[in-house]
Design a protein around this motif. Structure first.
Motif, mmCIF file in Angstrom:
data_model
loop_
_atom_site.group_PDB
_atom_site.id
_atom_site.type_symbol
_atom_site.label_atom_id
_atom_site.label_comp_id
_atom_site.label_asym_id
_atom_site.label_seq_id
_atom_site.Cartn_x
_atom_site.Cartn_y
_atom_site.Cartn_z
ATOM 1 N N THR A 88 0.830 -1.203 0.000
ATOM 2 C CA THR A 88 0.000 0.000 0.000
ATOM 3 C C THR A 88 0.866 1.254 0.000
ATOM 4 O O THR A 88 0.567 2.221 -0.691
ATOM 5 C CB THR A 88 -0.954 0.015 1.210
ATOM 6 O OG1 THR A 88 -0.212 -0.285 2.391
ATOM 7 C CG2 THR A 88 -2.060 -0.993 1.049
ATOM 8 N N THR A 89 1.962 1.224 0.770
ATOM 9 C CA THR A 89 2.866 2.374 0.773
ATOM 10 C C THR A 89 3.503 2.548 -0.598
ATOM 11 O O THR A 89 3.612 3.665 -1.111
ATOM 12 C CB THR A 89 3.969 2.199 1.836
ATOM 13 O OG1 THR A 89 3.374 1.761 3.051
ATOM 14 C CG2 THR A 89 4.687 3.499 2.080
ATOM 15 N N SER A 90 3.922 1.423 -1.204
ATOM 16 C CA SER A 90 4.524 1.493 -2.536
ATOM 17 C C SER A 90 3.547 2.094 -3.534
ATOM 18 O O SER A 90 3.910 2.960 -4.325
ATOM 19 C CB SER A 90 4.886 0.100 -3.052
ATOM 20 O OG SER A 90 5.750 -0.531 -2.180
ATOM 21 N N PHE A 91 2.311 1.620 -3.493
ATOM 22 C CA PHE A 91 1.329 2.115 -4.448
ATOM 23 C C PHE A 91 1.144 3.621 -4.289
ATOM 24 O O PHE A 91 1.133 4.362 -5.270
ATOM 25 C CB PHE A 91 -0.013 1.409 -4.268
ATOM 26 C CG PHE A 91 -1.103 2.047 -5.081
ATOM 27 C CD1 PHE A 91 -1.183 1.816 -6.441
ATOM 28 C CD2 PHE A 91 -2.007 2.929 -4.504
ATOM 29 C CE1 PHE A 91 -2.158 2.438 -7.212
ATOM 30 C CE2 PHE A 91 -2.977 3.553 -5.262
ATOM 31 C CZ PHE A 91 -3.056 3.308 -6.619
ATOM 32 N N ASP A 92 1.033 4.056 -3.038
ATOM 33 C CA ASP A 92 0.825 5.485 -2.816
ATOM 34 C C ASP A 92 2.018 6.287 -3.334
ATOM 35 O O ASP A 92 1.861 7.357 -3.901
ATOM 36 C CB ASP A 92 0.589 5.755 -1.325
ATOM 37 C CG ASP A 92 -0.007 7.130 -1.107
ATOM 38 O OD1 ASP A 92 -0.600 7.665 -2.057
ATOM 39 O OD2 ASP A 92 0.133 7.671 0.002
ATOM 40 N N GLY A 93 3.222 5.733 -3.133
ATOM 41 C CA GLY A 93 4.406 6.428 -3.618
ATOM 42 C C GLY A 93 4.531 6.389 -5.129
ATOM 43 O O GLY A 93 5.071 7.293 -5.745
ATOM 44 N N ALA A 94 4.003 5.316 -5.730
ATOM 45 C CA ALA A 94 4.216 5.105 -7.169
ATOM 46 C C ALA A 94 3.138 5.720 -8.036
ATOM 47 O O ALA A 94 3.353 5.957 -9.215
ATOM 48 C CB ALA A 94 4.311 3.613 -7.466
ATOM 49 N N GLN A 95 1.964 5.988 -7.460
ATOM 50 C CA GLN A 95 0.853 6.389 -8.321
ATOM 51 C C GLN A 95 1.089 7.719 -9.019
ATOM 52 O O GLN A 95 0.540 7.966 -10.090
ATOM 53 C CB GLN A 95 -0.457 6.411 -7.552
ATOM 54 C CG GLN A 95 -0.483 7.387 -6.401
ATOM 55 C CD GLN A 95 -1.875 7.533 -5.820
ATOM 56 O OE1 GLN A 95 -2.830 7.154 -6.444
ATOM 57 N NE2 GLN A 95 -1.979 8.076 -4.627
ATOM 58 N N GLU A 96 1.924 8.575 -8.416
ATOM 59 C CA GLU A 96 2.194 9.839 -9.090
ATOM 60 C C GLU A 96 3.592 9.866 -9.685
ATOM 61 O O GLU A 96 4.067 10.893 -10.132
ATOM 62 C CB GLU A 96 2.009 11.006 -8.103
ATOM 63 C CG GLU A 96 0.546 11.240 -7.838
ATOM 64 C CD GLU A 96 0.313 12.216 -6.708
ATOM 65 O OE1 GLU A 96 1.304 12.740 -6.173
ATOM 66 O OE2 GLU A 96 -0.847 12.446 -6.384
ATOM 67 N N GLY A 97 4.266 8.717 -9.642
ATOM 68 C CA GLY A 97 5.602 8.657 -10.220
ATOM 69 C C GLY A 97 5.736 7.452 -11.119
ATOM 70 O O GLY A 97 5.299 7.461 -12.271
ATOM 71 N N ALA A 98 6.290 6.373 -10.545
ATOM 72 C CA ALA A 98 6.617 5.190 -11.339
ATOM 73 C C ALA A 98 5.421 4.611 -12.105
ATOM 74 O O ALA A 98 5.567 4.170 -13.234
ATOM 75 C CB ALA A 98 7.212 4.114 -10.424
ATOM 76 N N PHE A 99 4.243 4.599 -11.484
ATOM 77 C CA PHE A 99 3.092 3.963 -12.132
ATOM 78 C C PHE A 99 2.239 4.944 -12.922
ATOM 79 O O PHE A 99 1.254 4.555 -13.542
ATOM 80 C CB PHE A 99 2.179 3.301 -11.093
ATOM 81 C CG PHE A 99 2.802 2.147 -10.371
ATOM 82 C CD1 PHE A 99 4.027 1.635 -10.777
ATOM 83 C CD2 PHE A 99 2.157 1.564 -9.291
ATOM 84 C CE1 PHE A 99 4.598 0.572 -10.106
ATOM 85 C CE2 PHE A 99 2.724 0.504 -8.611
ATOM 86 C CZ PHE A 99 3.944 0.015 -9.019
#
Lengths: 148, 464
Positions: free
Chosen positions: B268-279
């Motif tokens: 969940t932390t990864s997703f939150d970090g990635a949604q505006e960057g990596a993903f």
């Protein structure tokens, strides 16, 4: 047991050395005067750093960018403006809708009339990424980056 | 072109991506530390035994006195009440309402770190546990017998908490995001969700018993309790004591579903970090496709994000399972199931490191709001000033970009080291042969390096 202790100490020393190197390299990057301290990695780091601040310097130069709002949305997508801390941030918003423009973080609000324009001019004091939006519509029009 | 709204209603400022040189240094340090860790490998497990010993009795007597515990519980119920009331009656502006910052920042991000330092602090303040205990005591007094509870299905283990954890973060970062208009989760929705969760939790406590449900089912108890296992302070046999750091984590994962909890936390932390960057690119293209298929903007965004949050969970699980499978291939390995549960706890420090790396600045800035205007004007009406701090605000210059970067990279490196340490320690306990144990750890090393470098990568493309 003893050899383990020695290994731990060597490891800690390695870590400390790495951290010291890191801090030193980082400082020379900012200072841009000293070039002797770097190892293999520093060339790439330095070039990365220069291109970043170069873009910032251009942004801060005479021509203030204009963000055009048509039908309540920014033409060409969310405008990305990049500055370095200490620069003067200048931009203009031309809008075909009446709304309020809100720059987050810096918390600046300015009204704009339909068909009118409004200019912003403030120093880049806070580092980070900030959004600018049409407050009432909740539409993002600007992404402001302030690098250290 | 479609405009994706920004997801963070609370964050007026976002972190700059970590620069390339820091990314390189972070990754190099991780590799150096890892190979060094292999070389100092010890042969006997050191963290399997807790060596718990009591502290001075005076402190225990005060802290564990029923009056103190009762007051803590009462305060917890009071804070839950304030949050729900503020959510229902206060302003709909997410950043001006006490409820959102208190629930999603002060408690959700603050308590994990506090739990490592001070032990399981959430337990005495847990409002649902407090209500459950009072209700249980009341029942016993009236009916003159203890309430008869259902037996909790052992196989269910911590799965309810794992699902609840994903649901909680989903509520904040997926349900809160909406198409077109840039608002996050509304305080009203958060309050209703809190009421629904309270009803559900109290029902489960009535069915299975208060303490039983807190152990494995109640999301916040399980989540905060997991981080408390890393620390030294613990209450046992009615007194406060200290144990070897990290030692309590080593038998945390024996309950089924524990691996799912820690994987959910990382995901969940990864997703939150990635949604505006990596993903971001992938999310936007999936979103566009769903919109083209005729879905409304909000529905399309929520569906896309839901798919991606589940994919992230699957991705984290797959990395861990590759490590487990790899270890199983080493001579003398215990059964796969033993390995799967046996190494889950080594991910707890990674989960904590991700949490700190992604939310450190948000926490520092939002806490300034929490203790100024949100404290004095919890409803955000602009007319109350309970403590005279309503006119205060957030000083965004309090942290420089450099300070944030160092904390982020530092957290990931420390989490990596602790994770490796726990994994090596467990291997020496599971493998009879010391050299085979060390060999099995190349696999866990690969898992840890993957997570840490992925964490660094997420930070380096933040807001890309």
């Amino acid at each position: 047991m003893r050899s383990n202790v020695v290994r731990v100490l060597i490891g800690i020393a390695l870590l400390v050395a790495a951290i010291v190197l890191l801090v030193v390299l980082k400082d020379t990057d900012n200072g841009t005067s000293d070039s002797g301290a770097g190892s293999g990695g520093s060339a790439a780091e330095r070039s990365g750093q220069t291109s970043g601040s170069g873009a910032g310097a251009k942004e801060g130069a005479p021509e203030a960018p204009t963000i055009v709002i048509r039908n309540g949305k920014p033409v060409g997508g969310v405008a990305e403006l990049t500055y370095s801390a200490g620069d003067q941030i200048r931009f203009k918003v031309e809008s075909d809708v009446t709304d309020e423009i809100h720059v987050h973080g810096y918390d600046l609000m300015k009204d704009v009339e339909a068909g009118g324009s409004v200019s912003f001019d403030f120093p880049a004091t806070i580092e980070g990424v900030f959004e600018g939006e049409l407050e009432n519509r909740g539409v993002e029009i600007l992404e402001l980056r302030v690098n250290p | 072109m479609t405009f994706l709204p920004f997801a963070h209603a609370l964050a007026a400022r976002q972190d700059l991506p970590i620069p390339a040189w820091l990314f390189a240094w972070g990754a190099s340090i991780v590799l150096i530390v890892s190979f060094f860790a292999l070389s100092i490998a010890w042969r006997e497990p050191r963290f399997e035994k807790e060596n718990w010993r009591p502290l001075r009795q005076g402190l225990s007597r005060v802290l564990l006195h029923w009056v103190t515990q009762g007051l803590c519980g009462l305060f917890g119920v009071f804070l839950l009440g304030v949050s729900v009331y503020a959510g229902l009656r206060g302003t709909e502006a997410p950043d001006r309402n006490f409820a959102l910052t208190f629930i999603f920042v002060t408690v959700w991000l603050g308590v994990p770190v506090l739990s490592v330092v001070l032990g399981d602090v959430f337990r005495p303040f847990n409002p649902w546990r407090a209500i459950g205990r009072v209700a249980g005591a009341g029942f016993t007094a009236l009916a003159r017998q203890r309430p008869a509870h259902l037996a909790y299905p052992e196989a269910l283990g911590r799965w309810p908490a794992a699902v609840g954890l994903v649901a909680f973060v989903w509520l904040e970062v997926v349900y809160g995001a909406s198409g077109g208009v840039a608002v996050g989760l509304s305080p009203d929705t958060a309050a209703v969700a809190a009421l629904i969760y309270s009803g559900y939790t109290l029902t489960m406590m009535a069915l299975f018993g208060t303490e039983r449900w807190c152990e494995t089912g109640e999301v916040f108890s399980v989540y905060f309790g997991m981080f408390a296992r890393l620390g030294s302070l613990d209450v046992r046999k009615g007194s406060l004591g200290v144990r070897r750091p990290f030692s309590a984590a080593t038998h945390w994962a024996t309950v089924p579903g524990s691996a799912a909890v820690v994987i959910a936390s990382i995901a969940t932390t990864s997703f939150d970090g990635a949604q505006e960057g990596a993903f971001q690119g992938a999310i936007e293209s999936a979103f566009d496709r769903l919109v083209d298929a005729g879905l409304g903007l909000t529905a399309a965004l929520r569906l896309t994000d839901t798919i991606f949050i589940l994919l992230t969970f699957a991705g984290v699980a797959v990395v861990y399972m590759i490590g487990v499978r790899g270890m199983a291939s080493v001579k003398g390995a215990p059964p796969l199931k033993t390995l799967r549960t046996g190494f889950a706890h080594t991910l707890i420090p990674i989960a904590l490191a991700y949490l700190v790396a992604h939310y450190f600045s948000l926490f520092v800035f939002q806490e300034q709001a929490q203790f100024t205007y949100l404290l004095s004007d919890p409803l955000g009406t602009g007319s109350t000033d309970l403590f005279g701090t309503a006119s205060g605000g957030i000083d965004f210059t309090a942290l420089s970009a450099n300070a944030i970067w160092y904390v982020q990279v530092g957290a990931l490196v420390v989490g990596h080291v602790v994770g490796l340490t726990l994994a090596h320690d467990r291997a020496t306990a599971l493998w009879g042969d010391y050299r085979m144990a060390a060999r099995s750890q190349y696999w866990m090393l690969a898992v840890m390096v993957t997570f840490t470098c992925f964490g660094l990568y997420l930070l380096s493309v933040a807001n890309g």
